[in-house]
Scaffold this motif. Structure first.
Motif, mmCIF file in Angstrom:
data_model
loop_
_atom_site.group_PDB
_atom_site.id
_atom_site.type_symbol
_atom_site.label_atom_id
_atom_site.label_comp_id
_atom_site.label_asym_id
_atom_site.label_seq_id
_atom_site.Cartn_x
_atom_site.Cartn_y
_atom_site.Cartn_z
ATOM 1 N N ALA A 199 68.545 63.912 4.430
ATOM 2 C CA ALA A 199 67.500 63.302 3.451
ATOM 3 C C ALA A 199 66.593 64.469 3.253
ATOM 4 N N ALA A 200 66.271 65.262 4.157
ATOM 5 C CA ALA A 200 65.348 66.543 3.837
ATOM 6 C C ALA A 200 66.067 67.229 2.738
ATOM 7 N N HIS A 201 67.232 67.669 2.896
ATOM 8 C CA HIS A 201 68.089 68.448 2.060
ATOM 9 C C HIS A 201 68.217 67.624 0.404
ATOM 10 N N GLU A 202 68.443 66.473 0.643
ATOM 11 C CA GLU A 202 68.667 65.755 -0.852
ATOM 12 C C GLU A 202 67.136 65.526 -1.384
ATOM 13 N N LEU A 203 65.934 65.465 -0.783
ATOM 14 C CA LEU A 203 64.718 65.205 -1.380
ATOM 15 C C LEU A 203 64.210 66.616 -1.927
ATOM 16 N N ARG A 204 64.784 67.794 -1.260
ATOM 17 C CA ARG A 204 64.138 69.014 -1.571
ATOM 18 C C ARG A 204 64.129 69.417 -3.079
ATOM 19 N N LEU A 232 89.263 60.496 -0.315
ATOM 20 C CA LEU A 232 89.127 59.238 -0.248
ATOM 21 C C LEU A 232 88.520 58.915 1.345
ATOM 22 N N PRO A 233 88.745 60.082 2.329
ATOM 23 C CA PRO A 233 88.287 59.840 3.890
ATOM 24 C C PRO A 233 86.816 59.991 3.656
ATOM 25 N N ARG A 234 86.403 60.542 2.924
ATOM 26 C CA ARG A 234 84.730 60.911 2.856
ATOM 27 C C ARG A 234 83.923 60.121 1.712
ATOM 28 N N VAL A 235 84.569 59.102 1.365
ATOM 29 C CA VAL A 235 83.652 58.545 0.209
ATOM 30 C C VAL A 235 82.476 57.587 0.919
ATOM 31 N N PHE A 236 82.834 57.266 2.178
ATOM 32 C CA PHE A 236 81.510 56.494 2.990
ATOM 33 C C PHE A 236 80.476 57.442 3.492
ATOM 34 N N ASP A 237 80.796 58.740 3.596
ATOM 35 C CA ASP A 237 79.842 59.839 4.074
ATOM 36 C C ASP A 237 78.585 59.405 3.408
ATOM 37 N N ARG A 238 77.487 60.018 3.829
ATOM 38 C CA ARG A 238 76.235 59.935 3.184
ATOM 39 C C ARG A 238 76.268 61.213 2.052
ATOM 40 N N PHE A 239 75.745 61.008 1.034
ATOM 41 C CA PHE A 239 75.331 61.807 0.001
ATOM 42 C C PHE A 239 76.633 62.387 -0.635
ATOM 43 N N PHE A 240 77.554 61.855 -0.236
ATOM 44 C CA PHE A 240 78.904 62.511 -0.850
ATOM 45 C C PHE A 240 79.276 61.476 -2.023
ATOM 46 N N GLY A 274 73.125 59.668 -9.622
ATOM 47 C CA GLY A 274 73.197 58.672 -8.051
ATOM 48 C C GLY A 274 72.907 59.756 -7.246
ATOM 49 N N SER A 275 72.803 58.991 -5.882
ATOM 50 C CA SER A 275 72.355 59.799 -4.751
ATOM 51 C C SER A 275 73.641 59.920 -3.692
ATOM 52 N N GLY A 276 74.651 59.159 -4.033
ATOM 53 C CA GLY A 276 75.887 59.278 -2.831
ATOM 54 C C GLY A 276 75.419 58.300 -1.709
ATOM 55 N N LEU A 277 74.588 57.395 -1.608
ATOM 56 C CA LEU A 277 74.451 56.519 -0.655
ATOM 57 C C LEU A 277 74.814 55.050 -0.745
ATOM 58 N N GLY A 278 75.381 54.550 -1.885
ATOM 59 C CA GLY A 278 75.516 53.345 -2.154
ATOM 60 C C GLY A 278 76.710 52.775 -1.474
ATOM 61 N N LEU A 279 77.824 53.543 -1.195
ATOM 62 C CA LEU A 279 79.138 53.173 -0.232
ATOM 63 C C LEU A 279 78.520 53.035 1.464
#
Length: 441
Positions: A227-232, A381-389, A398-403
């Motif tokens: 979150a800190a990385h994405e908000l920066r 495909l294995p990473r689609v549920f990772d945060r911010f991916f 988008g933020s990559g948090l929906g999935l």
């Protein structure tokens, strides 16, 4: 368990059993000594009585003011055929017991009870009598000397039990100190190698709890770091936009103010999604579960997203709606469905067709979002549920948090979310939500 090396049961059983055996042996030894002493006294009484039965041998108690001895409590009397009430031979003439019947009997004499046994032997009748008081006195002596070792050992017994229990329960103190050292900075499982067998099921539960807590703490630490990385980036962009707005000419105020407003909106959306992800993963004990009709939820979500789909040139519609409901909260189901449909619209591209359906299968309810977009690379495909991916084009807003939020929400209801490329020979994605009919939040 009894023969285990580290067993509280075994330690206490062996220690207390050994003490019980020791006390029993000492008590038996005391009883043996008392009985042997009484047997010696009884033999002396028999010897004295036999010697005084002889004719003409006076008994010491026959003298005036003579003191009564223990042997006086055992009297042997012999009646001849011509004797009257008084026998001609007796071991103690001062005790004139009347003649009793043959066999065992009790005679009262001079205010005292005597147990007698009479036996006819030819022309003679032999009677042996013993004072009841001597029997009672001997019984009290036996009881006293039998209990004396026990009472003498009681302090030692109490002290030994206290020491034994303390030593045996020392592993509990060690486990307690180790458990007290467990905190968020030291989430190490407890060592069970030297733990008592009786405690291992409990300690196993504690270790599983520590492992779950470690997973949660690590996930939260990663969440904070991400979150800190994405908000920066958006915060830095807004700071730059504010500087540009301050130094902009008057005719560019409106344009740069609009850019700042869009940046604030994107940052606000990101913060909202972060909070949504935190709520989805942590869950809420205050959830009130109701029967949520999924067809109505899907219809409302599709209606809400139609403007976004129209703006991006996406054909959004409903393919199938079975009459199905789940025990959940309506807000969670709306977020769950909306995130998958929104993801399909944003990543499908212009001209994509997105169809949503609700089906009731055996024991579960399935919500499916099908599109004919470009799909996702198999490596992603294995990473689609990772945060911010964000797979594919990173220029998609988008933020990559929906999935990640969708997967966390489904998991809180014992459900699951899967994402896969279509297997019917066409390009596109199949996003599937599977929920049990009666999920437990």
């Amino acid at each position: 368990m009894f023969f285990a090396a580290n067993s509280l049961h075994r330690r206490l059983s062996i220690a207390l059993g050994a003490l019980a055996i020791l006390v029993g042996l000492l008590g038996s030894l005391g009883t043996f000594l008392v009985v042997r002493s009484l047997a010696t006294e009884f033999n002396a009484s028999l010897r004295d009585a036999a010697s005084h039965v002889q004719t003409g041998v006076p008994h010491p108690a026959s003298a005036r003011d003579a003191q009564r001895r223990l042997s006086d409590d055992l009297v042997v009397q012999i009646w001849s055929a011509d004797d009257g009430d008084t026998p001609t031979r007796t071991s103690n003439r001062s005790v004139a017991l009347p003649r009793g019947p043959a066999g065992f009997a009790t005679i009262e004499y001079d205010g005292e009870s005597w147990d007698v046994f009479g036996l006819a032997a030819g022309d003679e009748f032999i009677q042996v009598a013993e004072s009841r008081s001597v029997r009672n006195r001997n019984a009290i002596r036996v009881a006293f000397w039998s209990l004396l070792p026990v009472f003498a050992l009681l302090p030692l017994l109490v002290l030994t039990i206290a020491i034994t229990v303390r030593v045996s329960l020392r592993p509990l103190e060690r486990m307690g100190r180790r458990a007290a050292r467990v905190d968020l900075h030291h989430l190490q499982p407890l060592d069970l190698a030297r733990a008592p067998v009786e405690l291992r099921p409990f300690l196993d539960s504690v270790n599983r709890m520590i492992e779950r807590l470690s997973v949660l703490v690590n996930a939260e630490r990663k969440f904070i770091a991400d979150a800190a990385h994405e908000l920066r980036s958006p915060i830095s962009a807004m700071q730059l936009q504010i500087d540009n707005l301050r130094d902009a000419p008057p005719d560019q105020y409106a344009e740069r103010f609009a850019e700042l407003k869009r940046g604030i909106a994107r940052t606000g959306s990101l913060v909202s999604q972060l909070l949504g992800l935190a709520r989805a993963e942590i869950g809420s004990a205050q959830r009130v579960l109701v029967d949520v009709p999924l067809p109505q939820v899907v219809s409302d979500v599709v209606a809400d997203l139609l403007p976004l789909a129209f703006a991006r040139g996406v054909d959004l519609g409903v393919e199938r709606l079975d009459d199905a409901s789940v025990r959940a909260t309506e807000s969670d189901m709306r977020v769950l469905v909306r995130n998958l449909v929104d993801n399909a619209i944003r990543y499908g591209g212009e001209g994509t067709q997105v169809d949503v359906s609700v089906r009731s299968d055996a024991g579960k309810t399935v919500i499916e979002v099908l599109d004919n977009g470009p799909g996702i690379a198999e490596a992603d495909l294995p990473r689609v549920f990772d945060r911010f991916f964000r797979a594919g084009a990173n220029d998609v807003e988008g933020s990559g948090l929906g999935l990640a939020i969708a997967q966390a929400l489904a998991g809180s209801y014992r459900g699951n979310v899967t994402l896969a490329n279509r297997a019917d020979g066409r390009s596109g994605i199949v996003a599937r939500i599977e929920l049990p009919r009666q999920p437990q939040a």
